[in-house]
Design a protein around this motif. Structure first.
Motif, PDB file in Angstrom:
ATOM      1  N   THR A 111      77.006  64.238 -24.662  1.00 53.01           N
ATOM      2  CA  THR A 111      77.925  63.261 -25.624  1.00 53.01           C
ATOM      3  C   THR A 111      78.804  62.737 -24.614  1.00 53.01           C
ATOM      4  O   THR A 111      78.994  61.515 -24.916  1.00 53.01           O
ATOM      5  N   ALA A 112      79.342  63.223 -23.685  1.00 47.20           N
ATOM      6  CA  ALA A 112      80.192  62.541 -22.530  1.00 47.20           C
ATOM      7  C   ALA A 112      79.499  61.122 -21.983  1.00 47.20           C
ATOM      8  O   ALA A 112      80.370  60.206 -21.873  1.00 47.20           O
ATOM      9  N   SER A 113      78.341  61.373 -21.607  1.00 41.01           N
ATOM     10  CA  SER A 113      77.482  60.243 -21.046  1.00 41.01           C
ATOM     11  C   SER A 113      77.237  59.245 -22.145  1.00 41.01           C
ATOM     12  O   SER A 113      77.656  58.177 -21.513  1.00 41.01           O
ATOM     13  N   ILE A 114      77.118  59.493 -23.260  1.00 46.50           N
ATOM     14  CA  ILE A 114      76.896  58.371 -24.273  1.00 46.50           C
ATOM     15  C   ILE A 114      78.325  57.853 -24.641  1.00 46.50           C
ATOM     16  O   ILE A 114      78.416  56.537 -24.548  1.00 46.50           O
ATOM     17  N   LYS A 115      79.158  58.553 -24.687  1.00 48.11           N
ATOM     18  CA  LYS A 115      80.699  58.185 -24.987  1.00 48.11           C
ATOM     19  C   LYS A 115      81.217  57.090 -24.042  1.00 48.11           C
ATOM     20  O   LYS A 115      81.804  56.163 -24.273  1.00 48.11           O
ATOM     21  N   ASN A 116      80.929  57.528 -22.586  1.00 46.79           N
ATOM     22  CA  ASN A 116      81.370  56.751 -21.446  1.00 46.79           C
ATOM     23  C   ASN A 116      80.466  55.690 -20.861  1.00 46.79           C
ATOM     24  O   ASN A 116      80.857  54.968 -19.973  1.00 46.79           O
ATOM     25  N   ASN A 117      79.115  55.627 -21.536  1.00 46.35           N
ATOM     26  CA  ASN A 117      78.056  54.965 -21.110  1.00 46.35           C
ATOM     27  C   ASN A 117      77.779  54.759 -19.583  1.00 46.35           C
ATOM     28  O   ASN A 117      77.939  53.728 -18.896  1.00 46.35           O
ATOM     29  N   VAL A 118      77.919  56.339 -19.238  1.00 45.38           N
ATOM     30  CA  VAL A 118      77.566  56.508 -17.704  1.00 45.38           C
ATOM     31  C   VAL A 118      76.308  57.389 -17.547  1.00 45.38           C
ATOM     32  O   VAL A 118      76.019  58.015 -18.567  1.00 45.38           O
ATOM     33  N   GLY A 293      71.306  49.889 -15.266  1.00 45.15           N
ATOM     34  CA  GLY A 293      72.115  50.030 -16.353  1.00 45.15           C
ATOM     35  C   GLY A 293      71.662  51.261 -17.329  1.00 45.15           C
ATOM     36  O   GLY A 293      72.029  51.096 -18.529  1.00 45.15           O
ATOM     37  N   LYS A 294      70.984  52.210 -16.996  1.00 49.49           N
ATOM     38  CA  LYS A 294      70.443  53.371 -17.794  1.00 49.49           C
ATOM     39  C   LYS A 294      71.449  54.187 -17.663  1.00 49.49           C
ATOM     40  O   LYS A 294      72.194  54.931 -16.769  1.00 49.49           O
ATOM     41  N   ILE A 295      71.582  55.040 -18.758  1.00 45.69           N
ATOM     42  CA  ILE A 295      72.569  56.462 -18.640  1.00 45.69           C
ATOM     43  C   ILE A 295      71.741  57.624 -18.712  1.00 45.69           C
ATOM     44  O   ILE A 295      72.034  58.888 -18.710  1.00 45.69           O
ATOM     45  N   GLU A 296      70.265  57.436 -18.752  1.00 44.92           N
ATOM     46  CA  GLU A 296      69.396  58.523 -18.436  1.00 44.92           C
ATOM     47  C   GLU A 296      68.026  57.984 -17.809  1.00 44.92           C
ATOM     48  O   GLU A 296      67.856  57.110 -17.895  1.00 44.92           O
ATOM     49  N   SER A 297      67.289  59.056 -17.001  1.00 42.95           N
ATOM     50  CA  SER A 297      66.187  58.942 -16.603  1.00 42.95           C
ATOM     51  C   SER A 297      64.946  58.933 -17.827  1.00 42.95           C
ATOM     52  O   SER A 297      65.013  60.049 -18.427  1.00 42.95           O
ATOM     53  N   GLU A 298      63.765  58.229 -17.531  1.00 41.03           N
ATOM     54  CA  GLU A 298      62.693  58.485 -18.344  1.00 41.03           C
ATOM     55  C   GLU A 298      62.073  59.667 -17.778  1.00 41.03           C
ATOM     56  O   GLU A 298      61.011  60.248 -18.598  1.00 41.03           O
ATOM     57  N   LEU A 299      61.934  59.953 -16.495  1.00 40.73           N
ATOM     58  CA  LEU A 299      61.221  60.993 -16.087  1.00 40.73           C
ATOM     59  C   LEU A 299      62.037  62.313 -16.279  1.00 40.73           C
ATOM     60  O   LEU A 299      61.285  63.191 -16.456  1.00 40.73           O
TER      61      LEU A 299
END
Length: 327
Positions: A111-118, A293-299
């Motif tokens: 949730t924090a990753s999505i909220k802060n776009n990091v 500019g991704k906030i997560e890895s596809e792997l």
């Protein structure tokens, strides 16, 4: 974006030492800040690795303008707190496994990753090794046929240390499952997906931590037999068997630089060289994701981490592994 992604490390134990050495091998990465509550340790580490900034407070490192991404290498119990602190400070995060101690913690981190776009990723470094990437490709393309059996173990003797040490301390989420058992569980999940049923049994140590655990993942047409322990050394290998053949990652499989495939009783060996110890491959993935500019890895995505911690929670529930801070 600048030429190098600038890293900070919170927690300067053995894993951080290996990580820092591998980070130096990645051309577009630079270690610029470290943090340890032990000032002497922080100073020694910074001088050894020529680090510009050293802090005794994680907050200070998270506020450091030189840092783009923070690698968290502390005990499990403060992963979530520190990761969320870093993300709320606008930093990208690579957090040692397990990312959180339980599902609730990991959900808050995502949730924090999505909220802060990091960017946020669990540091399951084995996922990014050439050997594991190749094994997944072999399984996915059914080179071995339909997989019916997976065996994976990871154990060493770890009961010969102080009872308040991280590994034996229930207040620090000690025990074999979250420390090393996570690797066999990860491999079964990566190659076979989420099981239809989980069977598990554990033995406990005097400090209250689980010292030995056996797990069976049951699928429609396959079973995975998984084991971890602090009671003795095992081969620490992994086998994947299908209708057309068997693949084996030999000891220690989670950091292997090769494997063999056996068909018709004939073995063929394959090398999959890695750079440094192997942390380099996850570091490169983080850097690439940040640059894109991704906030997560596809792997190894947010959902992968959520699935993994949910499996670990289910195993803990079946074996009554409860930490004092959760009771």
């Amino acid at each position: 974006m600048r030429d190098k992604i600038r890293w900070g490390i919170i927690g300067l134990g053995n894993i951080a030492e290996k990580f820092a050495k591998d980070l130096a091998l990645v051309e577009d990465a630079e270690l610029v800040s470290v943090s340890s509550r032990n000032v002497e340790k922080g100073t020694y580490f910074a001088e050894k690795h020529s680090v510009k900034n050293r802090y005794s407070s994680a907050i200070d490192l998270c506020n450091c303008k030189d840092v783009d991404v923070v690698y968290i290498a502390t005990p499990h119990t403060i992963h979530a707190e520190l990761a969320i602190l870093a993300m709320n400070s606008g930093k990208h995060v690579l957090c040692e496994k397990p990312m959180g101690v339980n599902t609730v913690q990991v959900e808050k981190m995502v949730t924090a990753s999505i909220k802060n776009n990091v960017f946020l990723m669990e540091a399951l470094w084995s996922r990014f090794l050439p050997s594991i990437q190749k094994v997944k490709e072999i399984v996915d393309t059914k080179e071995l046929g339909e997989i019916s059996y997976l065996k994976s173990d990871f154990a060493f003797y770890g009961l010969d240390r102080a009872e308040d040490s991280r590994l034996l301390n229930a207040n620090l989420a000690g025990g074999s499952l979250l420390d090393i058992g996570i690797y066999p569980v990860f491999l079964a999940y990566l190659l076979l997906g989420k099981p239809k049923e989980i069977l598990a049994t554990a033995n406990f140590y005097s400090t209250g931590i689980e010292k030995q655990i056996s797990i069976i993942f049951k699928y429609d047409n396959a079973q995975a037999h998984l084991y971890s322990a602090l009671t003795a050394n095992t081969e620490t290998s992994s086998e994947i068997s299908g209708a057309k053949g068997l693949l084996k990652l030999e000891t220690r499989w989670h950091e292997a630089d090769g494997y063999y495939i056996e068909k018709n009783r004939e073995k063929e060996y394959f090398k999959t060289p890695k750079l440094g110890v192997g942390y380099t491959h996850e570091i490169k993935e983080v850097n690439t994701c940040i640059r894109n500019g991704k906030i997560e890895s596809e792997l190894w995505s947010h959902q992968n981490s959520l699935d993994l911690i949910h499996l670990l929670d289910q195993i803990r529930e079946k074996t009554n592994i409860v930490f004092p801070f959760e009771a």
